[in-house]
Design a protein around this motif. Structure first.
Motif, short mmCIF file in Angstrom:
data_model
loop_
_atom_site.label_atom_id
_atom_site.label_comp_id
_atom_site.label_asym_id
_atom_site.label_seq_id
_atom_site.Cartn_x
_atom_site.Cartn_y
_atom_site.Cartn_z
N PRO A 18 78.03 -45.09 15.92
CA PRO A 18 78.97 -44.21 15.46
C PRO A 18 78.41 -42.86 14.71
CG PRO A 18 78.45 -46.12 14.00
CD PRO A 18 77.67 -46.22 15.26
N VAL A 19 79.17 -41.88 14.98
CA VAL A 19 78.70 -40.61 14.71
C VAL A 19 79.72 -39.68 14.70
CG1 VAL A 19 76.16 -40.53 15.57
CG2 VAL A 19 77.92 -39.66 16.95
N PRO A 20 79.88 -38.56 13.66
CA PRO A 20 81.09 -37.58 13.47
C PRO A 20 81.12 -37.08 14.89
CG PRO A 20 79.48 -37.22 11.96
CD PRO A 20 78.88 -38.18 12.85
N PRO A 21 82.57 -36.82 15.72
CA PRO A 21 82.51 -36.25 16.81
C PRO A 21 81.94 -34.85 16.92
CG PRO A 21 84.74 -37.05 16.09
CD PRO A 21 83.86 -37.09 14.96
N GLY A 22 82.16 -34.21 15.76
CA GLY A 22 81.25 -32.84 15.71
C GLY A 22 79.64 -32.90 16.16
N SER A 23 79.22 -34.09 16.04
CA SER A 23 77.72 -34.33 16.30
C SER A 23 77.76 -34.80 17.83
CB SER A 23 76.98 -35.62 15.49
OG SER A 23 77.06 -34.90 14.08
N ALA A 24 78.53 -35.58 18.25
CA ALA A 24 78.67 -36.22 19.44
C ALA A 24 78.69 -35.22 20.51
CB ALA A 24 79.66 -37.49 19.54
N LYS A 25 79.75 -34.40 20.30
CA LYS A 25 79.72 -33.49 21.51
C LYS A 25 78.77 -32.50 21.73
CE LYS A 25 83.61 -30.13 22.78
NZ LYS A 25 84.89 -29.61 22.50
N PRO A 26 77.96 -31.98 21.08
CA PRO A 26 77.02 -31.33 21.42
C PRO A 26 75.93 -32.13 22.01
CG PRO A 26 77.04 -30.84 18.97
CD PRO A 26 78.34 -31.63 19.74
N TRP A 27 75.78 -33.32 21.53
CA TRP A 27 74.63 -34.18 22.29
C TRP A 27 75.01 -34.40 23.61
CZ3 TRP A 27 74.56 -38.30 17.70
CH2 TRP A 27 73.91 -37.82 16.60
N ILE A 28 76.13 -34.70 23.89
CA ILE A 28 76.85 -34.86 25.17
C ILE A 28 76.47 -33.81 26.20
CG2 ILE A 28 78.90 -35.45 26.65
CD1 ILE A 28 79.73 -37.12 24.23
N ARG A 29 76.84 -32.63 25.58
CA ARG A 29 76.68 -31.50 26.32
C ARG A 29 75.42 -31.18 26.81
NH1 ARG A 29 80.48 -28.60 23.18
NH2 ARG A 29 78.43 -27.79 21.79
N ARG A 30 74.36 -31.34 25.56
CA ARG A 30 72.88 -30.91 25.74
C ARG A 30 72.45 -32.07 26.62
NH1 ARG A 30 71.22 -32.18 20.96
NH2 ARG A 30 72.22 -30.18 20.19
N GLY A 31 72.81 -33.30 26.77
CA GLY A 31 72.34 -34.15 27.73
C GLY A 31 72.62 -34.02 29.22
N LEU A 32 74.05 -33.50 29.25
CA LEU A 32 74.36 -33.10 30.69
C LEU A 32 73.83 -31.90 31.42
CD1 LEU A 32 78.34 -33.70 30.36
CD2 LEU A 32 76.56 -35.21 31.49
N ARG A 33 73.34 -31.01 30.39
CA ARG A 33 72.56 -29.98 30.83
C ARG A 33 71.21 -30.12 31.35
NH1 ARG A 33 72.05 -26.82 26.04
NH2 ARG A 33 74.06 -26.78 25.99
N LYS A 34 70.56 -31.29 30.46
CA LYS A 34 69.19 -31.51 30.74
C LYS A 34 69.26 -32.33 32.00
CE LYS A 34 67.05 -31.81 26.25
NZ LYS A 34 66.30 -32.86 25.20
N LEU A 35 70.23 -33.34 32.38
CA LEU A 35 70.41 -33.99 33.41
C LEU A 35 70.52 -33.15 34.89
CD1 LEU A 35 70.53 -36.60 35.04
CD2 LEU A 35 72.85 -36.57 34.46
N ARG A 36 71.38 -32.07 34.64
CA ARG A 36 71.43 -31.29 35.82
C ARG A 36 70.41 -30.52 36.11
NH1 ARG A 36 75.15 -28.28 33.26
NH2 ARG A 36 76.92 -29.59 33.95
#
Length: 51
Positions: A18-36
């Protein structure tokens, strides 16, 4: 918007982490960018980058 390949919203992912949505969203974007980038370069090893 749904993320993670499990059809979860950013808010649902944040709640489960559990983390604040404001923290999760950039983590998700960063992870998808790294995966791409990894897939485009053909250098995916299955080992997460901890840097």
């Amino acid at each position: 918007m749904h993320a993670s390949g499990r059809d979860l919203s950013h808010a649902e992912i944040a709640e489960r982490m559990p983390v604040p949505p404001g923290s999760a969203k950039p983590w998700i974007r960063r992870g998808l960018r790294k995966l791409r980038h990894c897939l485009e370069q053909g250098k995916c090893t299955g080992t997460p980058d901890r840097a």
